[in-house]
Design a protein around this motif. Structure first.
Motif, short mmCIF file in Angstrom:
data_model
loop_
_atom_site.label_atom_id
_atom_site.label_comp_id
_atom_site.label_asym_id
_atom_site.label_seq_id
_atom_site.Cartn_x
_atom_site.Cartn_y
_atom_site.Cartn_z
N ILE A 1 -5.86 -9.35 2.03
CA ILE A 1 -5.37 -9.98 0.81
C ILE A 1 -4.77 -11.33 1.15
N ALA A 2 -5.10 -12.32 0.35
CA ALA A 2 -4.65 -13.69 0.60
C ALA A 2 -3.14 -13.82 0.43
N ALA A 3 -2.53 -14.62 1.32
CA ALA A 3 -1.09 -14.88 1.23
C ALA A 3 -0.73 -15.62 -0.05
N ASP A 4 -1.66 -16.43 -0.56
CA ASP A 4 -1.36 -17.20 -1.77
C ASP A 4 -1.89 -16.55 -3.04
N VAL B 1 -7.16 -3.51 5.62
CA VAL B 1 -7.52 -2.11 5.39
C VAL B 1 -8.91 -1.85 5.96
N PRO B 2 -9.04 -0.87 6.87
CA PRO B 2 -10.38 -0.50 7.35
C PRO B 2 -11.14 0.20 6.23
N TRP B 3 -12.10 -0.51 5.69
CA TRP B 3 -12.80 -0.05 4.49
C TRP B 3 -13.91 0.94 4.82
N ALA B 4 -14.77 0.58 5.75
CA ALA B 4 -15.93 1.41 6.05
C ALA B 4 -16.15 1.42 7.57
N PRO B 5 -15.53 2.36 8.28
CA PRO B 5 -15.66 2.39 9.74
C PRO B 5 -17.02 2.93 10.17
N LEU C 1 0.81 -1.21 0.00
CA LEU C 1 0.00 0.00 0.00
C LEU C 1 0.84 1.27 0.00
N GLY C 2 2.00 1.23 0.63
CA GLY C 2 2.85 2.41 0.71
C GLY C 2 2.56 3.23 1.95
N ASP D 1 -4.05 -2.43 -5.21
CA ASP D 1 -4.47 -1.28 -6.00
C ASP D 1 -6.00 -1.17 -6.03
N PHE D 2 -6.68 -2.30 -6.13
CA PHE D 2 -8.14 -2.29 -6.13
C PHE D 2 -8.68 -1.83 -4.77
N ILE D 3 -8.05 -2.27 -3.69
CA ILE D 3 -8.47 -1.85 -2.35
C ILE D 3 -8.27 -0.34 -2.20
#
Length: 446
Positions: A338-341, A161-165, A136-137, A350-352
């Protein structure tokens, strides 16, 4: 001839080696090194323009209140990244954790998984998801609300990532207040809330069904244990003492458990209710007050059958003051991991980022009142347009942090919900239940 061939092969190998080193420096990043430093296994990213399919396990895509917004966001992303296809895997809320762990056991984990605060600790402390710091950076992470970053971190790494708190706020039914002879205003304190709830609980529906004054979720579920923190904090209690040691065998926690017991014993609250039960009762005019996140509004409109017209029948307010003499709440967040595999970690990240950027999260807010976890967006007009927005934003400022993620935290929430159930359903002694809970949590939250 052999000597010429050997020299030629050596030259080619040297050129390939130099080219490989040069490309890494030219790009300015060493993805393999970053992933290994973050505890990830290296996975190649797609070439620019290469077709990529990301699988996204979500319960929101299965729900009427949020399905349309998610589909629109994916269409928006397709305009930006036409080479990326998002395939939803719809899984009901109550099943998503178990099903995604089963999928992970066969190396078939969805690239992106929707989660929520009460169950996130199990993901965070597992090996099925990947750290996100390098994907994410730092600039992006620094723009997330610090409390939300803490809630989605483990061992110093951002794991989701907290998407919608959303903070928990008080919803109240104005029509039931009127029928009970109450003023058209929310309660200011817990004591006042209980007195109002008692008056509402004297009402019946036209067909003689009970109407409840105030509802608390008391079914045995991790989310209900997490929700009980709102009351524990409001009564001045905590899970940990001043030395950071588990201690719920306190007068404050006993008083909280007594509060739950009295609600059910006095027929103020339905027995053994799930949060969705309270939403349904509120929507059909059989519940005067309860506390919930922003999610309630869209559900009310849908379940009531009245759509936006139902907004005239209810109001929203800060959580009433209690022992702390402050409006105390907690906040949770729908999160994304995001999945480890995953073979496309960077594309998933990027989508997140897109889902939490202004255009997408503004659409989500417009469609279902989702808030933003981005500091840079939190004061935008889009998130402060209505009185409903303003109450949510104000309550978010007073929300107390959840306990730090721990391998035993989800189980701790489950045990806390069991304690609530023991006092409210089985009518057990709150002091004994607090002592038993204390022994359990001391073993779990080491």
């Amino acid at each position: 001839m052999k000597k010429v061939l050997s020299i030629g092969m050596i030259a080619v190998m040297l050129l390939m080696l130099l080219a490989g080193c040069g490309s890494g420096k030219e790009a300015g990043t060493d993805q393999t090194s970053q992933q290994e430093n973050a505890g990830e296994s290296a996975a190649p990213n797609a070439e620019p323009g290469e077709s990529v399919t990301l699988t996204f396990a979500s319960w929101s895509i299965t729900e009427e209140a949020t399905k349309d917004a998610l589909e629109q966001m994916v269409e928006m992303y397709k305009q930006i990244k036409p080479n990326v296809t998002i395939e939803f895997i719809g899984i009901p809320f109550g099943d998503i954790k178990q099903q995604t762990f089963v999928m992970a056991s066969s190396n078939n984990t969805p690239d992106i998984i929707q989660t929520i605060s009460p169950t996130f600790p199990t993901y965070a402390t597992s090996d099925i998801i990947t750290p996100l710091d390098n994907l994410l950076g730092q600039d992006y992470i620094d723009d997330l609300m610090p409390s939300m970053v803490a809630d989605y971190s483990y061992n110093g790494q951002l794991m989701g990532v907290p998407w919608a708190p959303s903070p928990y706020v008080l919803y109240y039914n104005k029509e039931l207040f009127k029928q009970a002879g109450l003023e058209d205003r929310p309660p200011a304190t817990y004591d006042e809330m209980i007195e109002m709830a008692k008056a509402i609980s004297q009402l019946k529906t036209d067909s003689g069904e009970p109407i409840y004054g105030f509802g608390e979720a008391t079914d045995k579920l991790p989310i209900n244990g997490m929700i009980s923190l709102r009351n524990i904090y409001s009564f001045g209690g905590s899970i940990f003492d001043e030395n950071g040691q588990v201690n719920v065998n306190t007068p404050q926690v006993v008083e909280t458990l007594q509060f739950y017991q009295d609600l059910v014993s006095n027929n103020i609250s339905p027995q053994g209710a799930k949060l969705k039960d309270l939403r349904n009762l509120f929507s059909i005019g059989r519940l005067g007050m309860y506390m919930d996140g922003y999610y309630g509004k869209a559900v009310f409109r849908s379940l009531s059958g009245k759509g936006e017209e139902f907004d005239k029948e209810w109001g929203v307010a800060l959580v009433p003051k209690n022992k702390t003499d402050q409006s105390v709440s907690i906040a949770e967040a729908h999160g994304l991991v995001i999945a480890a595999d995953s073979k496309h970690k960077q594309e998933a990240a990027d989508f997140i980022k897109f889902l939490t950027d202004k255009d997408a999260i503004s659409l989500y807010h417009q469609k279902s009142d989702a808030l933003t976890s981005r500091i840079s967006l939190s004061e935008s007009p889009e998130f402060n347009a209505s009185e409903f927005d303003k109450v949510l934003i104000e309550q978010l400022q007073t929300a107390k942090s959840l306990p730090a993620n721990n391998p035993g935290l989800e189980q701790a929430y489950l045990d806390m919900s069991e304690a609530v159930q023991r006092v409210s359903v089985a009518k057990e002694d709150p002091a004994k239940v607090a002592a038993d809970l204390n022994a359990k949590l001391q073993q779990i939250l080491k």
